[in-house]
Design an enzyme around this catalytic site. Structure first.
Site, PDB file in Angstrom:
ATOM      1  N   ARG A  38     -25.805   8.018   3.165  1.00 45.40           N
ATOM      2  CA  ARG A  38     -24.683   8.711   3.559  1.00 45.40           C
ATOM      3  C   ARG A  38     -25.554  10.189   4.297  1.00 45.40           C
ATOM      4  O   ARG A  38     -24.726  10.938   5.030  1.00 45.40           O
ATOM      5  CB  ARG A  38     -23.855   9.211   2.565  1.00 45.40           C
ATOM      6  CG  ARG A  38     -22.868   7.861   2.273  1.00 45.40           C
ATOM      7  CD  ARG A  38     -21.668   8.549   1.190  1.00 45.40           C
ATOM      8  NE  ARG A  38     -20.607   7.659   1.199  1.00 45.40           N
ATOM      9  CZ  ARG A  38     -19.651   7.477   0.108  1.00 45.40           C
ATOM     10  NH1 ARG A  38     -19.795   8.326  -0.644  1.00 45.40           N
ATOM     11  NH2 ARG A  38     -18.650   6.745   0.396  1.00 45.40           N
ATOM     12  N   LYS A 199     -10.871  -5.241  -8.876  1.00 39.17           N
ATOM     13  CA  LYS A 199      -9.460  -5.361  -8.858  1.00 39.17           C
ATOM     14  C   LYS A 199      -8.860  -5.755  -7.852  1.00 39.17           C
ATOM     15  O   LYS A 199      -9.238  -5.577  -6.399  1.00 39.17           O
ATOM     16  CB  LYS A 199      -9.037  -3.548  -8.916  1.00 39.17           C
ATOM     17  CG  LYS A 199      -9.272  -2.987 -10.230  1.00 39.17           C
ATOM     18  CD  LYS A 199      -8.354  -1.615 -10.260  1.00 39.17           C
ATOM     19  CE  LYS A 199      -9.023  -0.594 -11.171  1.00 39.17           C
ATOM     20  NZ  LYS A 199      -9.177   0.719 -10.303  1.00 39.17           N
ATOM     21  N   GLY A 351     -19.208   2.076  -0.224  1.00 38.19           N
ATOM     22  CA  GLY A 351     -19.340   1.892  -1.756  1.00 38.19           C
ATOM     23  C   GLY A 351     -20.519   0.941  -2.192  1.00 38.19           C
ATOM     24  O   GLY A 351     -21.534   1.031  -1.457  1.00 38.19           O
TER      25      GLY A 351
HETATM   26  C1  3PG Z   1     -16.322   7.599  -1.899  1.00 39.92           C
HETATM   27  O1  3PG Z   1     -17.448   7.613  -2.419  1.00 39.92           O
HETATM   28  O2  3PG Z   1     -15.516   6.709  -2.067  1.00 39.92           O
HETATM   29  C2  3PG Z   1     -15.894   8.911  -1.114  1.00 39.92           C
HETATM   30  O3  3PG Z   1     -16.833   9.982  -1.255  1.00 39.92           O
HETATM   31  C3  3PG Z   1     -14.659   9.541  -1.539  1.00 39.92           C
HETATM   32  O4  3PG Z   1     -14.830  10.073  -3.055  1.00 39.92           O
HETATM   33  P1  3PG Z   1     -13.650   9.755  -4.094  1.00 39.92           P
HETATM   34  O5  3PG Z   1     -13.568   8.200  -4.145  1.00 39.92           O
HETATM   35  O6  3PG Z   1     -13.912  10.451  -5.490  1.00 39.92           O
HETATM   36  O7  3PG Z   1     -12.516  10.629  -3.585  1.00 39.92           O
END
Ligand code: 3PG
Ligand code: MG
Length: 412
Positions: A38, A199, A351
């Site tokens: 990132r 989920k 993610g």
């Molecule tokens: C993530 O990693 O999904 C983003 O940085 C947003 O973070 P958050 O889900 O804690 O809002």
């Protein structure tokens, strides 16, 4: 993308406040950044600004410190890593608002870089508090959103701040919207969506929105248990996330749309997740009531591979099992390798799925790996992202420049 970008505004000699998503995974024991993708993903914007003599002020969140100053979530190690990558000094401010950081921002040289401490040390950030947004805005002349991964959040540094500064997209944000947009608009067919993770509820909107666009929906991971149960199978102690009725509805809708829903034929099961034990492979019709699903089985890997190999576009989000535990990661790892060898447009939602691809050194073999997890799901669900909607539209030419002139007068 129909929004203005950092290329459309004068940045030389200006303080440019850039919201980045530097929410990187950090090893709790060693404090080390385990995946800096990132940070690297925002380099095009940062380098563009440096090369155009802007004063670069970066802000981000890291983790979920719940509105308190908790140094386990400090961005200081990120400043060090960014500095290492850029081979430039990156100044760090231990606060993100207030006189001290205003002083640092005002005294930044052209092409200088300053990273602010975690925005989420203030509860005001997640509350989209206008006073907090205003204070942040004091640090810049122009606001740039390059935090695609956080653009689904209505937070002060994403939404509120755009009330106070001319606001444009960064180059990563632009690339994400264009790449993901293409998948939705003109996918090469057959188009498959491969979903995993825990989920069903996280993926409902995505499934509904893409139902008329996709040819295959392939479901593995924890959420497969809910679909299997909805079809009447015993799933033992596997977690069902309260979406049983939704899963039933989706199964009906899928059939009505002529989309093929591909579910596991066999799974790997254990008595309990911890301590990890060697899982056993059972057909879905023979899942013992006292066991739980932790991965897809060998037959399923072959079945999923066959379907994926037919596709010309695949979007993948969510692991096929509890991949963090090596004994339960075989399905995810094999599917990751299959994805990397497809002759298709391959898009990975961010993610954990993106982290797996990076860790296995397969990210470069994908057509596009998004930096957003939740954000890419929301975008593909057809939801306008709050952080993108508020940016200046492309056709309103000249407006940003005039705004900056009004604000800074003779200084320009
Ligand atoms: C993530 O990693 O999904 C983003 O940085 C947003 O973070 P958050 O889900 O804690 O809002
Ligand atoms: Mg998230």
């Amino acid at each position: 993308m129909d929004k203005k970008t950092v290329r459309d505004v004068p940045v030389c000699n200006r303080r440019v406040l850039v919201r980045v998503d530097f929410n990187v995974p950090i090893n709790e024991q060693t404090g080390e950044i385990t995946d800096d993708s990132r940070i690297r993903a925002s380099l095009p914007t940062i380098e563009y600004l440096i090369n155009n003599d802007a004063k670069v002020i970066l802000c981000s969140h890291l983790g979920r410190p719940k509105g308190k100053r908790d140094l386990r979530y400090s961005l200081e190690p990120v400043a060090a890593r960014l500095s290492q990558i850029l081979r430039e000094e990156v100044k760090f401010s231990s606060d993100c608002i207030g006189l001290e950081v205003e002083h640092l921002a005002d005294n930044l040289q052209n092409s200088g870089i300053l990273l602010l401490e975690n925005l989420r040390f203030y509860p005001n950030e997640e509350e989209n508090n206008p006073h907090f947004a205003y204070k942040l805005a004091q640090l810049g002349d122009i606001y740039v959103n390059d935090a695609f991964g956080t653009s689904h959040r209505k937070h002060a540094s994403i939404v509120g701040i755009t009330e106070f500064l001319p606001s444009v997209a960064g180059l990563l944000l632009e690339k994400e919207i264009n790449s993901l947009g293409l998948v939705l608009e003109k996918p090469n067919r057959p188009f498959g969506v491969l979903l995993g993770g825990a989920k069903v509820s996280d993926k409902v909107k995505l499934l509904e929105n893409t139902m008329d666009k996709v040819n295959f929906i392939i479901v593995g991971g924890g959420m497969a248990a809910t679909f299997l149960k909805a079809q009447g199978y015993e799933v033992g102690k596997s977690l069902i996330d309260g979406s049983l009725e939704i899963a039933k509805m989706l199964i009906e809708k899928v059939a009505g749309n002529g989309v093929k829903l591909i579910l596991p034929d066999d799974v790997m099961v254990v008595d309990s997740i911890n301590p990890p034990t060697h899982p056993i492979n059972v057909p879905i019709s023979q899942i013992p009531p006292d066991k739980m699903i932790v991965d897809i089985g060998a037959l399923t890997i072959t079945k999923f591979t066959g379907v994926l190999e037919k596709c010309r576009t695949v979007f993948w989000n969510g692991p096929m099992g509890i991949y963090e535990i090596p004994q339960y990661s075989e399905g995810t790892r094999t599917i990751a390798r299959v994805m990397s060898n497809l002759l298709a447009t391959t898009i990975v939602g961010g993610g954990s799925t993106a982290e797996i691809m990076t860790e296995m050194k397969l990210a470069e073999k994908m057509t596009f790996v998004s930096t957003g997890g939740g954000a890419s799901l929301e975008f593909l669900s057809g939801e306008p992202l709050p952080g993108v909607s508020v940016l200046m539209d492309k056709e309103r030419d000249g407006e940003a420049v005039e705004y900056i002139r009004d604000q800074r007068g003779a200084a320009l």
